[in-house]
Write a protein that holds these residues in place. Structure first.
Motif, PDB file in Angstrom:
ATOM      1  N   GLY A  41      -9.140 -30.852  18.739  1.00 16.46           N
ATOM      2  CA  GLY A  41      -9.035 -29.720  19.650  1.00 16.46           C
ATOM      3  C   GLY A  41     -10.138 -29.813  20.686  1.00 16.46           C
ATOM      4  N   ARG A  42     -10.462 -28.654  21.236  1.00 21.61           N
ATOM      5  CA  ARG A  42     -11.450 -28.662  22.324  1.00 21.61           C
ATOM      6  C   ARG A  42     -12.863 -28.949  21.833  1.00 21.61           C
ATOM      7  N   ASN A  43     -13.115 -28.684  20.519  1.00 18.99           N
ATOM      8  CA  ASN A  43     -14.494 -28.806  20.024  1.00 18.99           C
ATOM      9  C   ASN A  43     -14.661 -29.915  19.011  1.00 18.99           C
ATOM     10  N   PHE A  48     -10.037 -32.969  23.080  1.00 16.64           N
ATOM     11  CA  PHE A  48      -9.384 -32.918  24.394  1.00 16.64           C
ATOM     12  C   PHE A  48      -9.294 -31.471  24.848  1.00 16.64           C
ATOM     13  N   ASP A  49      -9.123 -31.294  26.143  1.00 20.25           N
ATOM     14  CA  ASP A  49      -8.787 -29.974  26.704  1.00 20.25           C
ATOM     15  C   ASP A  49      -7.585 -30.201  27.610  1.00 20.25           C
ATOM     16  N   PHE A  50      -6.536 -29.446  27.399  1.00 21.78           N
ATOM     17  CA  PHE A  50      -5.319 -29.644  28.197  1.00 21.78           C
ATOM     18  C   PHE A  50      -5.565 -29.469  29.697  1.00 21.78           C
ATOM     19  N   ILE A  74       1.565 -30.762  16.350  1.00 22.39           N
ATOM     20  CA  ILE A  74       0.894 -30.235  17.552  1.00 22.39           C
ATOM     21  C   ILE A  74       1.024 -28.714  17.486  1.00 22.39           C
ATOM     22  N   ALA A  75      -0.090 -28.059  17.165  1.00 26.33           N
ATOM     23  CA  ALA A  75      -0.070 -26.621  16.876  1.00 26.33           C
ATOM     24  C   ALA A  75      -0.838 -25.821  17.925  1.00 26.33           C
ATOM     25  N   SER A  76      -1.055 -26.419  19.090  1.00 28.16           N
ATOM     26  CA  SER A  76      -1.750 -25.679  20.148  1.00 28.16           C
ATOM     27  C   SER A  76      -0.729 -24.908  20.977  1.00 28.16           C
ATOM     28  N   ILE A 129       6.290 -30.454  16.818  1.00 26.89           N
ATOM     29  CA  ILE A 129       5.577 -29.797  17.915  1.00 26.89           C
ATOM     30  C   ILE A 129       5.950 -28.316  17.899  1.00 26.89           C
ATOM     31  N   LEU A 130       4.918 -27.468  17.811  1.00 23.46           N
ATOM     32  CA  LEU A 130       5.169 -26.041  17.730  1.00 23.46           C
ATOM     33  C   LEU A 130       5.733 -25.534  19.047  1.00 23.46           C
ATOM     34  N   SER A 131       6.941 -25.000  18.967  1.00 20.01           N
ATOM     35  CA  SER A 131       7.586 -24.397  20.112  1.00 20.01           C
ATOM     36  C   SER A 131       7.725 -22.910  19.800  1.00 20.01           C
ATOM     37  N   ALA A 132       8.757 -22.243  20.311  1.00 15.39           N
ATOM     38  CA  ALA A 132       8.969 -20.833  20.000  1.00 15.39           C
ATOM     39  C   ALA A 132      10.433 -20.520  20.243  1.00 15.39           C
ATOM     40  N   THR A 182       7.169 -15.253  13.470  1.00 11.16           N
ATOM     41  CA  THR A 182       6.044 -14.445  13.965  1.00 11.16           C
ATOM     42  C   THR A 182       4.910 -14.525  12.950  1.00 11.16           C
ATOM     43  N   VAL A 183       3.751 -14.971  13.464  1.00 16.33           N
ATOM     44  CA  VAL A 183       2.608 -15.259  12.599  1.00 16.33           C
ATOM     45  C   VAL A 183       1.396 -14.498  13.135  1.00 16.33           C
ATOM     46  N   THR A 184       0.637 -13.914  12.247  1.00 14.62           N
ATOM     47  CA  THR A 184      -0.577 -13.197  12.657  1.00 14.62           C
ATOM     48  C   THR A 184      -1.594 -14.193  13.208  1.00 14.62           C
ATOM     49  N   SER A 185      -1.963 -14.027  14.468  1.00 14.48           N
ATOM     50  CA  SER A 185      -2.919 -14.944  15.110  1.00 14.48           C
ATOM     51  C   SER A 185      -3.445 -14.297  16.388  1.00 14.48           C
ATOM     52  N   ALA A 186      -4.422 -14.959  17.000  1.00 15.91           N
ATOM     53  CA  ALA A 186      -4.955 -14.447  18.271  1.00 15.91           C
ATOM     54  C   ALA A 186      -3.848 -14.423  19.323  1.00 15.91           C
ATOM     55  N   LEU A 187      -2.934 -15.378  19.219  1.00 16.72           N
ATOM     56  CA  LEU A 187      -1.845 -15.468  20.209  1.00 16.72           C
ATOM     57  C   LEU A 187      -0.898 -14.267  20.118  1.00 16.72           C
ATOM     58  N   SER A 188      -0.569 -13.852  18.890  1.00 18.29           N
ATOM     59  CA  SER A 188       0.453 -12.797  18.717  1.00 18.29           C
ATOM     60  C   SER A 188      -0.151 -11.394  18.635  1.00 18.29           C
ATOM     61  N   ARG A 189      -1.477 -11.314  18.404  1.00 11.98           N
ATOM     62  CA  ARG A 189      -2.109 -10.022  18.102  1.00 11.98           C
ATOM     63  C   ARG A 189      -1.818  -8.926  19.141  1.00 11.98           C
TER      64      ARG A 189
HETATM   65  N1  LIG Z   1       1.802 -16.808  16.332  1.00 12.74           N
HETATM   66  C1  LIG Z   1       3.103 -16.634  16.551  1.00 12.74           C
HETATM   67  O1  LIG Z   1       3.682 -15.579  16.214  1.00 12.74           O
HETATM   68  C2  LIG Z   1       3.902 -17.719  17.213  1.00 12.74           C
HETATM   69  C3  LIG Z   1       5.292 -17.497  17.415  1.00 12.74           C
HETATM   70  C4  LIG Z   1       6.050 -18.503  18.018  1.00 12.74           C
HETATM   71  C5  LIG Z   1       5.435 -19.693  18.398  1.00 12.74           C
HETATM   72  N2  LIG Z   1       4.087 -19.874  18.204  1.00 12.74           N
HETATM   73  C6  LIG Z   1       3.490 -21.147  18.629  1.00 12.74           C
HETATM   74  O2  LIG Z   1       2.725 -21.702  17.576  1.00 12.74           O
HETATM   75  C7  LIG Z   1       1.617 -22.447  18.117  1.00 12.74           C
HETATM   76  C8  LIG Z   1       0.311 -22.024  17.439  1.00 12.74           C
HETATM   77  O3  LIG Z   1       0.081 -20.660  17.709  1.00 12.74           O
HETATM   78  P1  LIG Z   1      -1.037 -19.790  16.947  1.00 12.74           P
HETATM   79  O4  LIG Z   1      -0.391 -18.485  16.653  1.00 12.74           O
HETATM   80  O5  LIG Z   1      -1.658 -20.552  15.851  1.00 12.74           O
HETATM   81  O6  LIG Z   1      -2.079 -19.568  18.147  1.00 12.74           O
HETATM   82  P2  LIG Z   1      -3.681 -19.505  18.204  1.00 12.74           P
HETATM   83  O7  LIG Z   1      -4.247 -19.065  16.896  1.00 12.74           O
HETATM   84  O8  LIG Z   1      -3.984 -18.701  19.410  1.00 12.74           O
HETATM   85  O9  LIG Z   1      -4.082 -21.055  18.438  1.00 12.74           O
HETATM   86  C9  LIG Z   1      -3.871 -21.670  19.671  1.00 12.74           C
HETATM   87  C10 LIG Z   1      -4.431 -23.070  19.635  1.00 12.74           C
HETATM   88  O10 LIG Z   1      -4.200 -23.699  20.927  1.00 12.74           O
HETATM   89  C11 LIG Z   1      -5.417 -24.249  21.382  1.00 12.74           C
HETATM   90  N3  LIG Z   1      -5.520 -24.272  22.850  1.00 12.74           N
HETATM   91  C12 LIG Z   1      -5.310 -23.259  23.702  1.00 12.74           C
HETATM   92  N4  LIG Z   1      -5.587 -23.654  24.959  1.00 12.74           N
HETATM   93  C13 LIG Z   1      -5.972 -24.954  24.882  1.00 12.74           C
HETATM   94  C14 LIG Z   1      -6.405 -25.926  25.831  1.00 12.74           C
HETATM   95  N5  LIG Z   1      -6.512 -25.663  27.142  1.00 12.74           N
HETATM   96  N6  LIG Z   1      -6.728 -27.162  25.396  1.00 12.74           N
HETATM   97  C15 LIG Z   1      -6.673 -27.471  24.079  1.00 12.74           C
HETATM   98  N7  LIG Z   1      -6.263 -26.589  23.133  1.00 12.74           N
HETATM   99  C16 LIG Z   1      -5.936 -25.349  23.536  1.00 12.74           C
HETATM  100  C17 LIG Z   1      -6.494 -23.329  20.797  1.00 12.74           C
HETATM  101  O11 LIG Z   1      -7.742 -23.992  20.852  1.00 12.74           O
HETATM  102  P3  LIG Z   1      -9.135 -23.162  21.023  1.00 12.74           P
HETATM  103  O12 LIG Z   1      -9.486 -22.693  19.628  1.00 12.74           O
HETATM  104  O13 LIG Z   1     -10.084 -24.194  21.550  1.00 12.74           O
HETATM  105  O14 LIG Z   1      -8.868 -22.040  21.963  1.00 12.74           O
HETATM  106  C18 LIG Z   1      -5.962 -23.133  19.392  1.00 12.74           C
HETATM  107  O15 LIG Z   1      -6.269 -24.246  18.583  1.00 12.74           O
HETATM  108  C19 LIG Z   1       1.661 -22.229  19.633  1.00 12.74           C
HETATM  109  O16 LIG Z   1       2.344 -23.314  20.229  1.00 12.74           O
HETATM  110  C20 LIG Z   1       2.510 -20.976  19.781  1.00 12.74           C
HETATM  111  O17 LIG Z   1       3.170 -20.930  21.028  1.00 12.74           O
HETATM  112  C21 LIG Z   1       3.310 -18.912  17.611  1.00 12.74           C
END
Ligand SMILES: NC(=O)c1ccc[n+]([C@@H]2O[C@H](COP(=O)([O-])OP(=O)(O)OC[C@H]3O[C@@H](n4cnc5c(N)ncnc54)[C@H](OP(=O)(O)O)[C@@H]3O)[C@@H](O)[C@H]2O)c1
Length: 232
Positions: A41-43, A48-50, A74-76, A129-132, A182-189
């Motif tokens: 990941g980024r750290n 890498f950073d996208f 690929i879970a980013s 590859i994680l899509s949605a 739907t998964v509890t995460s920073a993305l969905s919160r």
């Molecule tokens: N959560 C859901 O309900 C849900 C539903 C449908 C699909 N998805 C998909 O599942 C995948 C994982 O989601 P998640 O819920 O686990 O999200 P998350 O906890 O927010 O994790 C996102 C990940 O993406 C990385 N990322 C973001 N911007 C980046 C960049 N510029 N360069 C490199 N890495 C970057 C983050 O890295 P940093 O830690 O460095 O920011 C982190 O590792 C995503 O593709 C999301 O679209 C999630």
């Protein structure tokens, strides 16, 4: 525990710092048949950073020095950021937001898929590859979230197209778009994910079980965590 991968298999989790990436890493580290799980990941180093395309090349070149991987996830991904809010209406479309979402959800994973596919083991190699599901064009009933939907739909097309080529060049490779539910995460919160979502570990276990059940004939599918096939 997985069954379809060879004993001492090697796994790579891209986006290991995210909720789903972390959960996948934890589960694979506890799998006695998994020799190593590398998170990037980024750290990390390599990492890498996208937003920095050259970093993707450098990172993949470093990984190419290692033995092949049997499983790559690929879970980013990105749905919102301090400067990006998913659009509620057509008038909300904004170049910078669209660019950020396409960079992280489409261009970055597309380049990674291109550079990492050759690093898969040729006997048993899966790239998920994680899509949605909201990226499904056919399934789009509610509208909204224009850029996120479009970036995942475009990612899906890259995956489908690559799967057709890989059937010829790497016939045992399994390449899929994977919907986690739907998964509890920073993305969905901010969108109710904390209450409507499932714990990441539960979702990751379901996804690993589904991945474990897939063979070469499943390559090029859009698959839900439960194993259900989704419409593109
Ligand atoms: N959560 C859901 O309900 C849900 C539903 C449908 C699909 N998805 C998909 O599942 C995948 C994982 O989601 P998640 O819920 O686990 O999200 P998350 O906890 O927010 O994790 C996102 C990940 O993406 C990385 N990322 C973001 N911007 C980046 C960049 N510029 N360069 C490199 N890495 C970057 C983050 O890295 P940093 O830690 O460095 O920011 C982190 O590792 C995503 O593709 C999301 O679209 C999630």
């Amino acid at each position: 525990m997985t069954h379809s991968f060879p004993d001492q298999f090697r796994a790579l989790i891209v986006g290991h710092s995210g909720a789903i990436g972390q959960a996948m890493t934890t589960l694979l580290a506890a799998d006695p048949r998994c020799q190593s799980v590398t998170g990037i990941g980024r750290n990390t180093d390599p990492g890498f950073d996208f937003q920095i395309p050259a970093s993707i090349e450098t990172c993949c070149a470093a990984l190419a020095q290692q033995p092949p991987f049997h499983l790559i996830v690929i879970a980013s991904g990105l749905l919102h950021s301090p400067t990006v809010k998913p659009e509620k209406k057509l008038a909300d479309l904004n170049f910078d937001s669209m660019q950020q979402l396409f960079c992280v959800n489409t261009l970055g994973p597309g380049l990674l898929m291109s550079r990492l596919a050759p690093l898969l083991d040729r006997q048993r190699g899966v790239m998920a590859i994680l899509s949605a599901k909201v990226g499904s064009i056919e399934d789009n009933r509610l509208g909204g979230w224009y850029s996120y939907r479009a970036s995942k739909a475009a990612l899906n097309m890259l995956i489908k197209t690559a799967s057709i080529e890989l059937k010829r060049t790497q016939p045992n490779t399994v390449l899929i778009a994977l919907h986690p539910g739907t998964v509890t995460s920073a993305l969905s919160r901010p969108f109710g994910g904390a209450t409507s979502g499932r714990p990441a570990l539960e979702a990751a276990q379901d996804m690993l079980n589904t991945i474990d059940s897939l063979g070469a004939t499943d390559s090029g599918s859009f698959v839900s965590y439960s194993g259900e096939r989704l419409p593109w």
